[in-house]
Structures are given as C-alpha cells and as structure tokens.
Design a protein around this motif. Structure first.
Motif, PDB file in Angstrom:
ATOM      1  N   SER A  27       1.079  -1.032   0.549  1.00 27.60           N
ATOM      2  CA  SER A  27       0.279  -0.065  -0.080  1.00 27.60           C
ATOM      3  C   SER A  27       0.815   1.123   0.055  1.00 27.60           C
ATOM      4  O   SER A  27       1.781   1.124   0.329  1.00 27.60           O
ATOM      5  N   LYS A  29       0.543   5.987   0.315  1.00 22.80           N
ATOM      6  CA  LYS A  29      -0.538   6.849   0.829  1.00 22.80           C
ATOM      7  C   LYS A  29      -0.270   7.454  -0.769  1.00 22.80           C
ATOM      8  O   LYS A  29      -0.051   7.497  -1.383  1.00 22.80           O
ATOM      9  N   LYS A  54      -8.821   1.277  -9.782  1.00 24.14           N
ATOM     10  CA  LYS A  54      -9.975   0.853  -8.522  1.00 24.14           C
ATOM     11  C   LYS A  54     -11.611  -0.210  -9.787  1.00 24.14           C
ATOM     12  O   LYS A  54     -12.060  -1.272  -8.912  1.00 24.14           O
ATOM     13  N   THR A  60      -7.793  -0.688  -4.427  1.00 21.17           N
ATOM     14  CA  THR A  60      -9.060  -0.331  -3.799  1.00 21.17           C
ATOM     15  C   THR A  60      -8.257   0.934  -2.812  1.00 21.17           C
ATOM     16  O   THR A  60      -7.590   0.708  -2.334  1.00 21.17           O
ATOM     17  N   TYR A  61      -9.539   1.353  -2.567  1.00 22.15           N
ATOM     18  CA  TYR A  61      -9.036   2.730  -1.554  1.00 22.15           C
ATOM     19  C   TYR A  61     -10.706   3.134  -1.114  1.00 22.15           C
ATOM     20  O   TYR A  61     -11.086   2.792  -1.569  1.00 22.15           O
ATOM     21  N   ASN A  62     -10.369   3.543  -0.070  1.00 19.82           N
ATOM     22  CA  ASN A  62     -11.712   4.743   1.088  1.00 19.82           C
ATOM     23  C   ASN A  62     -12.173   5.741  -0.319  1.00 19.82           C
ATOM     24  O   ASN A  62     -11.303   6.371  -0.587  1.00 19.82           O
ATOM     25  N   GLY A  63     -13.435   5.699  -0.461  1.00 22.18           N
ATOM     26  CA  GLY A  63     -13.624   7.185  -0.610  1.00 22.18           C
ATOM     27  C   GLY A  63     -14.063   6.774  -2.480  1.00 22.18           C
ATOM     28  O   GLY A  63     -13.902   5.501  -3.186  1.00 22.18           O
ATOM     29  N   GLU A  64     -14.585   7.396  -3.129  1.00 21.35           N
ATOM     30  CA  GLU A  64     -14.841   7.263  -5.074  1.00 21.35           C
ATOM     31  C   GLU A  64     -13.980   8.658  -5.472  1.00 21.35           C
ATOM     32  O   GLU A  64     -12.729   8.277  -6.449  1.00 21.35           O
ATOM     33  N   HIS A  71      -6.652  14.358   1.021  1.00 27.63           N
ATOM     34  CA  HIS A  71      -7.488  12.517   0.725  1.00 27.63           C
ATOM     35  C   HIS A  71      -5.557  12.579   0.913  1.00 27.63           C
ATOM     36  O   HIS A  71      -5.555  11.172   0.588  1.00 27.63           O
ATOM     37  N   VAL A  74      -4.835   9.004   2.774  1.00 30.56           N
ATOM     38  CA  VAL A  74      -5.924   7.435   1.996  1.00 30.56           C
ATOM     39  C   VAL A  74      -5.003   6.817   1.677  1.00 30.56           C
ATOM     40  O   VAL A  74      -3.707   7.328   1.112  1.00 30.56           O
ATOM     41  N   ASP A  75      -5.222   5.406   2.136  1.00 26.62           N
ATOM     42  CA  ASP A  75      -4.088   4.235   1.805  1.00 26.62           C
ATOM     43  C   ASP A  75      -4.756   4.052   0.410  1.00 26.62           C
ATOM     44  O   ASP A  75      -5.955   3.002  -0.060  1.00 26.62           O
TER      45      ASP A  75
END
Length: 81
Positions: A27, A29, A54, A60-64, A71, A74-75
C-alpha cells in the motif's frame, strides 16, 4: 494514453513507493503518489488512473474521488499485480 498501459505503470509505481501493510498487502498513501516527481511526469491524470484501476479491482481505497491535501493519508492498496 492507453488506460491499460497507465494502470500497469501505476502498479509499478506502487511497487516502487509502497510498503507492506498489516495484512501483507502493498500500500501507498495518496499524498506520496501525488507528490512524487516521477508519478507527476508519468501520469497525466493520476486520479483518473486510480479510478480506472479501482474499477478493474487492481487497487482499492476508501471513497470515490481523491483530492490532494484532503485525502493525502488515504491508503491505496494493491489487490493484484
């Protein structure tokens, strides 16, 4: 630019800049990717490339939508090579 080619380049950059997380997955950032000079030169639209990867379930990551600054922590997790 060919989307498949950019996604492959993204995977290479995650390998270069990323580290293994607690689950053993690679992963990085979002802020690290966004601030990297090589990535800035390679990707015309980093956020678009991330969204394409994605959708293909390569990452994958959180959010759109990821935005610089907001952000940065965000990983982005590599699911497959």
């Amino acid at each position: 630019m060919n989307v498949d080619h950019e996604v492959k380049q993204l995977v290479e950059e995650i390998h270069r800049l990323g580290t293994k997380n607690a689950d053993g997955q690679l992963s990085v950032k979002f802020g690290v990717l966004f601030a990297d000079e090589r990535c800035a030169n390679v990707f015309e639209a980093l956020v678009g490339t991330l969204r394409a990867a994605k959708r293909r379930k390569i990452i994958t990551y959180n959010g759109e939508l990821l935005l610089q600054g907001v952000h940065d922590n965000v990983d982005i997790v590599l699911l497959q090579d």
